[in-house]
Design a protein around this motif. Structure first.
Motif, PDB file in Angstrom:
ATOM      1  N   THR A  40       4.760  -1.865  -3.036  1.00 47.73           N
ATOM      2  CA  THR A  40       5.894  -1.345  -2.271  1.00 47.73           C
ATOM      3  C   THR A  40       7.217  -1.856  -2.810  1.00 47.73           C
ATOM      4  OG1 THR A  40       4.502  -1.231  -0.298  1.00 47.73           O
ATOM      5  CG2 THR A  40       6.879  -1.156   0.045  1.00 47.73           C
ATOM      6  N   ASP A  41       7.217  -3.118  -3.304  1.00 48.37           N
ATOM      7  CA  ASP A  41       8.460  -3.678  -3.841  1.00 48.37           C
ATOM      8  C   ASP A  41       8.981  -2.856  -5.011  1.00 48.37           C
ATOM      9  OD1 ASP A  41       8.359  -5.641  -1.967  1.00 48.37           O
ATOM     10  OD2 ASP A  41       7.553  -7.186  -3.309  1.00 48.37           O
ATOM     11  N   ASP A  42       8.060  -2.342  -5.846  1.00 48.17           N
ATOM     12  CA  ASP A  42       8.471  -1.527  -6.990  1.00 48.17           C
ATOM     13  C   ASP A  42       9.080  -0.207  -6.532  1.00 48.17           C
ATOM     14  OD1 ASP A  42       7.520  -3.498  -8.651  1.00 48.17           O
ATOM     15  OD2 ASP A  42       5.571  -2.545  -8.934  1.00 48.17           O
ATOM     16  N   SER A  43       8.467   0.433  -5.543  1.00 48.71           N
ATOM     17  CA  SER A  43       9.018   1.701  -5.040  1.00 48.71           C
ATOM     18  C   SER A  43      10.347   1.458  -4.327  1.00 48.71           C
ATOM     19  CB  SER A  43       8.020   2.381  -4.100  1.00 48.71           C
ATOM     20  OG  SER A  43       7.696   1.545  -3.000  1.00 48.71           O
ATOM     21  N   ASP A  44      10.469   0.332  -3.629  1.00 48.47           N
ATOM     22  CA  ASP A  44      11.755  -0.015  -3.009  1.00 48.47           C
ATOM     23  C   ASP A  44      12.857  -0.107  -4.061  1.00 48.47           C
ATOM     24  OD1 ASP A  44      10.625  -0.121  -0.512  1.00 48.47           O
ATOM     25  OD2 ASP A  44      10.483  -2.292  -0.416  1.00 48.47           O
ATOM     26  N   ALA A  45      12.528  -0.710  -5.183  1.00 52.14           N
ATOM     27  CA  ALA A  45      13.507  -0.897  -6.250  1.00 52.14           C
ATOM     28  C   ALA A  45      13.929   0.444  -6.849  1.00 52.14           C
ATOM     29  CB  ALA A  45      12.937  -1.811  -7.326  1.00 52.14           C
ATOM     30  N   ILE A  46      12.983   1.367  -6.968  1.00 53.26           N
ATOM     31  CA  ILE A  46      13.303   2.686  -7.512  1.00 53.26           C
ATOM     32  C   ILE A  46      14.267   3.432  -6.581  1.00 53.26           C
ATOM     33  CG2 ILE A  46      12.341   4.945  -8.110  1.00 53.26           C
ATOM     34  CD1 ILE A  46       9.794   3.481  -8.994  1.00 53.26           C
ATOM     35  N   VAL A  47      13.979   3.372  -5.293  1.00 53.35           N
ATOM     36  CA  VAL A  47      14.862   4.025  -4.318  1.00 53.35           C
ATOM     37  C   VAL A  47      16.252   3.391  -4.368  1.00 53.35           C
ATOM     38  CG1 VAL A  47      15.247   4.514  -1.870  1.00 53.35           C
ATOM     39  CG2 VAL A  47      12.929   4.626  -2.818  1.00 53.35           C
ATOM     40  N   LEU A  48      16.287   2.062  -4.441  1.00 55.82           N
ATOM     41  CA  LEU A  48      17.573   1.365  -4.498  1.00 55.82           C
ATOM     42  C   LEU A  48      18.370   1.777  -5.723  1.00 55.82           C
ATOM     43  CD1 LEU A  48      19.573  -0.764  -3.547  1.00 55.82           C
ATOM     44  CD2 LEU A  48      18.217  -2.485  -4.796  1.00 55.82           C
ATOM     45  N   LYS A  49      17.726   1.872  -6.864  1.00 51.23           N
ATOM     46  CA  LYS A  49      18.424   2.238  -8.098  1.00 51.23           C
ATOM     47  C   LYS A  49      19.031   3.636  -7.978  1.00 51.23           C
ATOM     48  CE  LYS A  49      17.750   2.685 -13.097  1.00 51.23           C
ATOM     49  NZ  LYS A  49      16.785   2.561 -14.221  1.00 51.23           N
ATOM     50  N   MET A  50      18.280   4.537  -7.347  1.00 52.39           N
ATOM     51  CA  MET A  50      18.783   5.903  -7.246  1.00 52.39           C
ATOM     52  C   MET A  50      19.919   6.000  -6.235  1.00 52.39           C
ATOM     53  SD  MET A  50      16.752   9.491  -6.614  1.00 52.39           S
ATOM     54  CE  MET A  50      16.165   9.493  -8.316  1.00 52.39           C
ATOM     55  N   SER A  98       8.093   8.140   2.253  1.00 55.85           N
ATOM     56  CA  SER A  98       7.144   7.302   1.519  1.00 55.85           C
ATOM     57  C   SER A  98       7.203   5.873   2.071  1.00 55.85           C
ATOM     58  CB  SER A  98       7.492   7.304   0.028  1.00 55.85           C
ATOM     59  OG  SER A  98       8.831   6.870  -0.157  1.00 55.85           O
ATOM     60  N   PRO A  99       6.146   5.076   1.830  1.00 56.54           N
ATOM     61  CA  PRO A  99       6.125   3.701   2.357  1.00 56.54           C
ATOM     62  C   PRO A  99       7.277   2.857   1.809  1.00 56.54           C
ATOM     63  CG  PRO A  99       3.922   4.383   1.673  1.00 56.54           C
ATOM     64  CD  PRO A  99       4.864   5.435   1.181  1.00 56.54           C
ATOM     65  N   PHE A 100       7.800   1.983   2.652  1.00 52.71           N
ATOM     66  CA  PHE A 100       8.870   1.075   2.236  1.00 52.71           C
ATOM     67  C   PHE A 100       8.806  -0.173   3.107  1.00 52.71           C
ATOM     68  CE2 PHE A 100      10.606   3.732   5.573  1.00 52.71           C
ATOM     69  CZ  PHE A 100      11.296   2.842   6.387  1.00 52.71           C
ATOM     70  N   SER A 115      10.933  -3.545   5.081  1.00 50.55           N
ATOM     71  CA  SER A 115      12.201  -3.807   5.764  1.00 50.55           C
ATOM     72  C   SER A 115      13.228  -4.390   4.791  1.00 50.55           C
ATOM     73  CB  SER A 115      11.966  -4.763   6.934  1.00 50.55           C
ATOM     74  OG  SER A 115      11.371  -5.970   6.484  1.00 50.55           O
ATOM     75  N   LYS A 116      12.754  -5.182   3.835  1.00 52.24           N
ATOM     76  CA  LYS A 116      13.653  -5.741   2.819  1.00 52.24           C
ATOM     77  C   LYS A 116      14.262  -4.633   1.968  1.00 52.24           C
ATOM     78  CE  LYS A 116      13.735  -9.022  -1.046  1.00 52.24           C
ATOM     79  NZ  LYS A 116      12.908  -9.953  -1.866  1.00 52.24           N
ATOM     80  N   GLY A 117      13.426  -3.658   1.598  1.00 51.45           N
ATOM     81  CA  GLY A 117      13.932  -2.535   0.810  1.00 51.45           C
ATOM     82  C   GLY A 117      14.944  -1.719   1.577  1.00 51.45           C
ATOM     83  N   LEU A 118      14.647  -1.447   2.857  1.00 46.15           N
ATOM     84  CA  LEU A 118      15.576  -0.681   3.677  1.00 46.15           C
ATOM     85  C   LEU A 118      16.915  -1.389   3.809  1.00 46.15           C
ATOM     86  CD1 LEU A 118      16.171   1.725   5.519  1.00 46.15           C
ATOM     87  CD2 LEU A 118      15.071   0.484   7.398  1.00 46.15           C
TER      88      LEU A 118
END
Length: 429
Positions: A66-76, A90-92, A94-97
């Protein structure tokens, strides 16, 4: 000869700015936006103007962490100049949000999140944190949340611009829901579907116009709604309902598939045009009050099997003539089982007056489930056709009629003859 792909590349590079911006403004899927970055440097630099982006449920199926997908969303999302709509199904985490909100919270107008923390092992720990992060987007106009655990009060200040709140699938309690709604004082649209844990809720929203509440459980929730501008209201799962200010209410639906409806308090239904009443059991006093107040209703749907405060009791006799005289504007009437039987009592037409008519009725849908009192039921069907001069369509639904006696076959034969005599007005389903 130059390779063909060079011509295609040149053509894409030479697109006018207006056309390029138009193309990008119509892209919402994250994968499509990412693909634009690979077209050319100019296209990559132009994607910062994207205002809407959507990450579907399967966006990161090939990424296990999930940390990797969080990072992708953040970059975009951090590459956009002013993102106004963000949808993440998609799953995420709380840190990513929290990291996304730090970049786009000021510009976001619409936020839709699939929280997915109802059954998670970290739900108790993580759920409130996700909700707290949502509170950072103070300029939101629309908020949609799926799969929400709200067992502690979210740390929301106020959403002054929020007009629409939708929560689908939630576990919460009265105090947390009340606190969340207080943070949204200017709502005009409220939708709560499949919400579990609500026992007694008081909602006060002065600008609310459209409200749909579906409380999951034993059907014994209590609701008090104070919204003077309410136009449409749909309530499921409440046994006690009080809505004192209904001057503008045009559409009302009350259902309780798990319990009984004991009390309804609506002070003024003069503007009501559509009324739907569904439940296994209604207290007769509550049901009769609704029918008396909704005199000007144009569309009426009734599916109630029993009356009585505690024990299941059949419907009392309802006079056919009196009923339609009390609802002169009725255009569409959808009636099921027990209520239709109540209209078909032996003396239902005893008060027939000279000049009696059903002036506005255009469509009738009748569900029949029993051959009992077949003669009276046929008389009622014939009366509807005779006195509703403007009737355009009658649908008779024969549903689960169970009887070992020949009366069931005789009744079905009578209905078929009635249809034949009144074709094409009458249909059988």
């Amino acid at each position: 000869m130059r390779p063909r792909f060079r011509d295609s590349y040149t053509n894409m590079e030479s697109l006018p700015d207006a056309i390029l911006q138009y193309i990008l403004s119509n892209l919402t899927e994250a994968k499509d936006v990412a693909a634009c970055n690979c077209v050319s440097k100019r296209w990559k630099e132009s994607t910062d103007s994207v205002k809407r982006v959507n990450f579907p449920r399967n966006s990161f199926e090939s990424i296990p962490e999930t940390d990797d997908s969080d990072a992708i969303v953040l970059k975009m999302v951090s590459s956009f100049r002013r993102l106004e709509e963000l949808v993440v199904l998609s799953p995420f985490s709380s840190k990513g949000l929290a990291s996304w909100m730090s970049h786009v919270s000021q510009s976001l107008r619409l936020l839709e999140l699939r929280m997915d923390n109802l059954a998670s092992e970290e739900a108790i720990k993580e759920g409130p944190l996700k909700l707290d992060c949502v509170g950072l987007a103070k300029s939101l106009e629309t908020l949609k949340l799926w799969g929400v655990l709200m067992l502690s009060i979210p740390k929301w200040d106020t959403f002054p611009n929020l007009r629409s709140l939708e929560i689908v699938g939630a576990r919460l309690d009265d105090s947390t829901l009340c606190s969340a709604l207080r943070a949204c004082p200017n709502l005009s649209n409220l939708l709560l579907l499949a919400c579990e844990g609500v026992k007694s809720i008081s909602i006060k929203l002065p600008n609310l116009e459209h409200c749909k509440l579906d409380f999951y459980g034993q059907g014994n929730s209590l609701l008090s709604l104070t919204s003077p501008r309410i136009v449409s209201l749909d309530v499921q799962g409440c046994s006690w309902i009080s809505v004192p200010e209904t001057r503008f209410l045009k559409s009302l639906s009350i259902a309780n598939i798990a319990g009984r409806v004991y009390m309804v308090d609506f002070r003024n239904l003069s503007s009501l045009e559509a009324l739907s009443i569904r439940a296994v059991q209604w207290c007769w006093d509550a049901l009769s009050i609704m029918l008396q107040q909704a005199r000007d209703v144009k569309h009426l749907f009734m599916k109630v099997e029993f009356t009585g405060n505690d024990t299941l009791q059949p419907f009392p006799e309802i006079d056919f003539v009196e009923f339609f005289n009390n609802h002169p504007k009725l255009q569409k009437f959808d009636i099921h089982g027990a209520m239709f039987a109540a209209l078909c009592q032996k003396n239902s037409l005893k008060k027939l007056e000279t000049g009696f008519a059903i002036p506005c009725l255009e469509e009738v849908v009748i569900t029949v489930r029993s051959p009992l009192n077949a003669e009276q039921k046929m008389n009622t069907l014939e009366s509807l056709v005779k006195y509703a001069k403007g009737l355009k369509r009658m649908v008779i639904r024969v549903l689960q009629m169970k009887s070992n006696h020949s009366s069931a076959d005789d009744f079905c034969d009578d209905i078929c003859k009635f249809r034949y005599m009144n074709m094409p007005l009458v249909q059988i389903e």
